[in-house]
Scaffold this motif. Structure first.
Motif, mmCIF file in Angstrom:
data_model
loop_
_atom_site.group_PDB
_atom_site.id
_atom_site.type_symbol
_atom_site.label_atom_id
_atom_site.label_comp_id
_atom_site.label_asym_id
_atom_site.label_seq_id
_atom_site.Cartn_x
_atom_site.Cartn_y
_atom_site.Cartn_z
ATOM 1 N N VAL A 44 0.829 -1.198 0.000
ATOM 2 C CA VAL A 44 0.000 0.000 0.000
ATOM 3 C C VAL A 44 0.870 1.257 0.000
ATOM 4 O O VAL A 44 0.600 2.224 -0.742
ATOM 5 C CB VAL A 44 -0.954 -0.007 1.215
ATOM 6 N N ALA A 45 1.916 1.280 0.793
ATOM 7 C CA ALA A 45 2.799 2.448 0.850
ATOM 8 C C ALA A 45 3.423 2.723 -0.521
ATOM 9 O O ALA A 45 3.510 3.881 -0.959
ATOM 10 C CB ALA A 45 3.891 2.228 1.893
ATOM 11 N N ARG A 46 3.840 1.669 -1.203
ATOM 12 C CA ARG A 46 4.437 1.831 -2.529
ATOM 13 C C ARG A 46 3.393 2.334 -3.528
ATOM 14 O O ARG A 46 3.671 3.242 -4.327
ATOM 15 C CB ARG A 46 5.023 0.493 -3.005
ATOM 16 N N MET A 47 2.197 1.792 -3.481
ATOM 17 C CA MET A 47 1.161 2.211 -4.417
ATOM 18 C C MET A 47 0.747 3.658 -4.179
ATOM 19 O O MET A 47 0.427 4.392 -5.130
ATOM 20 C CB MET A 47 -0.039 1.274 -4.310
ATOM 21 N N GLU A 48 0.738 4.083 -2.936
ATOM 22 C CA GLU A 48 0.419 5.481 -2.639
ATOM 23 C C GLU A 48 1.448 6.422 -3.248
ATOM 24 O O GLU A 48 1.096 7.488 -3.781
ATOM 25 C CB GLU A 48 0.333 5.678 -1.121
ATOM 26 N N GLU A 49 2.710 6.041 -3.186
ATOM 27 C CA GLU A 49 3.760 6.855 -3.800
ATOM 28 C C GLU A 49 3.613 6.891 -5.316
ATOM 29 O O GLU A 49 3.830 7.935 -5.945
ATOM 30 C CB GLU A 49 5.142 6.309 -3.408
#
Length: 245
Positions: free
Chosen positions: A11-16
């Protein structure tokens, strides 16, 4: 791209990744944003133990997402993704979401299932029944998310035609229908690919290339003008490989 250790890391990567897509007005933002929210919903369901085998679902979800993220960053993505990514930017956002869903579910999902179900597990009927049950449960998350995307657009003041608004209840039913139809075909295609994997790398590559072509054709069909849910009702959402058995 390296794999992720948890849904939270994914999720953190997709948000970026979403930030530059939104900043640049890239229509890929619509599927990406929906998929991000769906991933969060799946993570929440895993966290409360909503599946029969929650650790397995997390591993599967990570393998599934990896295929999309690889396509997103690839200079030459697989053909279904190339069609979805190159679709006219002025198509309605929901259409971009459904194009991405078609490519991801029909092309990526069988590969993700194979990544987390080995040949020995395919011979275990009881275990496969549990895997199929969790596979079905994912449909509820996806159907709710597609309906939510349309209602959020209305709440945000986005323009929908009168026909779009009248069709909203049918869109929900249609979404559930095409996900159920696709799930059945995805499981069948996974079985065909598993048989090919047993036969050897060349057989597997041939069947995967066949699936890639079928899905690319279906995604292309869905770029045409018209009410996409009605098109799906007529054409079907999924594609199906013929079994050699």
């Amino acid at each position: 791209m390296p794999g992720f250790e948890s849904i939270d890391a994914l999720v953190a990567r997709m948000e970026e990744q979403l930030k530059p897509l939104e900043r640049d007005g890239d229509p890929r933002q619509y599927f990406h944003g929906t998929y991000l929210r769906t991933t969060k919903a799946v993570g929440a369901e895993v966290a409360v133990g909503g599946f029969r085998d929650n650790p397995w679902v997390e591993r599967w979800d990570l393998a599934f997402a990896q295929l999309y993220l690889d396509a997103l960053e690839a200079p030459r993505p697989p053909r279904p993704w190339a069609v979805a990514f190159d679709a006219a930017p002025d198509l309605p956002p929901l259409r971009h979401v459904l194009l991405g869903m078609n490519a991801h579910i029909n092309y990526d999902l069988p590969q993700a299932l194979l990544a987390v179900i080995d040949d020995a597990e395919f011979d275990d009927a009881a275990l496969l029944e549990r895997r199929e049950a969790d596979h079905r449960h994912i449909d509820l998350v996806l159907a709710d998310r597609v309906e939510g995307e349309t209602r959020e657009r209305i709440a945000a003041g986005a323009h929908l035609s009168l026909l779009d608004r009248v069709l909203l209840p049918w869109n929900k039913l249609g979404t559930k229908r095409f996900l159920a139809e696709s799930r059945h075909k995805v499981w069948s295609n996974t079985t065909v690919l598993a048989q090919a994997r047993r036969a050897g790398p060349s057989d597997y590559r041939a069947r995967l290339e066949e699936l890639e072509g079928l899905v690319a054709h279906r995604v292309t069909e869905l770029t045409r003008p018209g009410q996409v849910i009605l098109q799906l009702a007529v054409q079907g959402f999924g594609v199906q490989l013929k079994s050699t058995r």
